[in-house]
Design a protein around this motif. Structure first.
Motif, PDB file in Angstrom:
ATOM      1  N   GLN A  39       0.824  -1.202   0.000  1.00  0.00           N
ATOM      2  CA  GLN A  39       0.000   0.000   0.000  1.00  0.00           C
ATOM      3  C   GLN A  39       0.861   1.256   0.000  1.00  0.00           C
ATOM      4  OE1 GLN A  39      -2.395  -0.931   3.410  1.00  0.00           O
ATOM      5  NE2 GLN A  39      -4.043  -1.795   2.155  1.00  0.00           N
ATOM      6  N   ILE A  40       1.966   1.219   0.724  1.00  0.00           N
ATOM      7  CA  ILE A  40       2.888   2.354   0.738  1.00  0.00           C
ATOM      8  C   ILE A  40       3.492   2.537  -0.653  1.00  0.00           C
ATOM      9  CG2 ILE A  40       5.084   3.207   1.648  1.00  0.00           C
ATOM     10  CD1 ILE A  40       4.312   1.788   4.310  1.00  0.00           C
ATOM     11  N   GLN A  41       3.890   1.438  -1.281  1.00  0.00           N
ATOM     12  CA  GLN A  41       4.469   1.521  -2.623  1.00  0.00           C
ATOM     13  C   GLN A  41       3.440   2.060  -3.628  1.00  0.00           C
ATOM     14  OE1 GLN A  41       7.398   1.802  -2.554  1.00  0.00           O
ATOM     15  NE2 GLN A  41       8.500  -0.066  -2.985  1.00  0.00           N
ATOM     16  N   THR A  42       2.182   1.690  -3.460  1.00  0.00           N
ATOM     17  CA  THR A  42       1.124   2.198  -4.326  1.00  0.00           C
ATOM     18  C   THR A  42       0.969   3.706  -4.153  1.00  0.00           C
ATOM     19  OG1 THR A  42      -0.030   0.089  -4.250  1.00  0.00           O
ATOM     20  CG2 THR A  42      -1.324   2.019  -4.917  1.00  0.00           C
ATOM     21  N   ALA A  43       1.013   4.173  -2.913  1.00  0.00           N
ATOM     22  CA  ALA A  43       0.904   5.607  -2.648  1.00  0.00           C
ATOM     23  C   ALA A  43       2.095   6.351  -3.256  1.00  0.00           C
ATOM     24  CB  ALA A  43       0.826   5.865  -1.145  1.00  0.00           C
ATOM     25  N   ILE A  44       3.286   5.758  -3.187  1.00  0.00           N
ATOM     26  CA  ILE A  44       4.470   6.368  -3.798  1.00  0.00           C
ATOM     27  C   ILE A  44       4.279   6.476  -5.308  1.00  0.00           C
ATOM     28  CG2 ILE A  44       6.912   5.974  -4.329  1.00  0.00           C
ATOM     29  CD1 ILE A  44       7.208   4.842  -1.483  1.00  0.00           C
ATOM     30  N   SER A  45       3.793   5.421  -5.920  1.00  0.00           N
ATOM     31  CA  SER A  45       3.556   5.429  -7.367  1.00  0.00           C
ATOM     32  C   SER A  45       2.523   6.486  -7.754  1.00  0.00           C
ATOM     33  CB  SER A  45       3.079   4.064  -7.838  1.00  0.00           C
ATOM     34  OG  SER A  45       4.069   3.104  -7.649  1.00  0.00           O
TER      35      SER A  45
END
Length: 73
Positions: free
Chosen positions: A55-61
């Motif tokens: 989820q954190i990686q998705t927010a970064i993207s």
């Protein structure tokens, strides 16, 4: 992670998200290490941390895509 937590993630800056991703990845590594050595008692924690990292990686993207759109316009 609750929906309110996801909203909080999206409100963080890119640098803060990257720092949180680093911390979460380290926690995931430690959990996997404990799992392999047989010292982990709460197996569900691995799944929760893995999902949180994603989820954190998705927010970064999402942040990077938004910056690319606004930068190109």
């Amino acid at each position: 992670m609750k929906r309110t937590d996801l909203r909080e993630l999206r409100e963080l800056s890119l640098a803060a998200l990257e720092q949180r991703a680093k911390e979460t990845k380290e926690e995931l590594f430690n959990l996997r290490f404990s799992l392999r050595t047989g010292h982990l008692s709460d197996f569900s924690r691995v799944k929760i941390v893995r999902r949180t990292y994603a989820q954190i990686q998705t927010a970064i993207s999402e942040k990077r895509l938004a910056e690319a759109r606004h930068g190109a316009a």
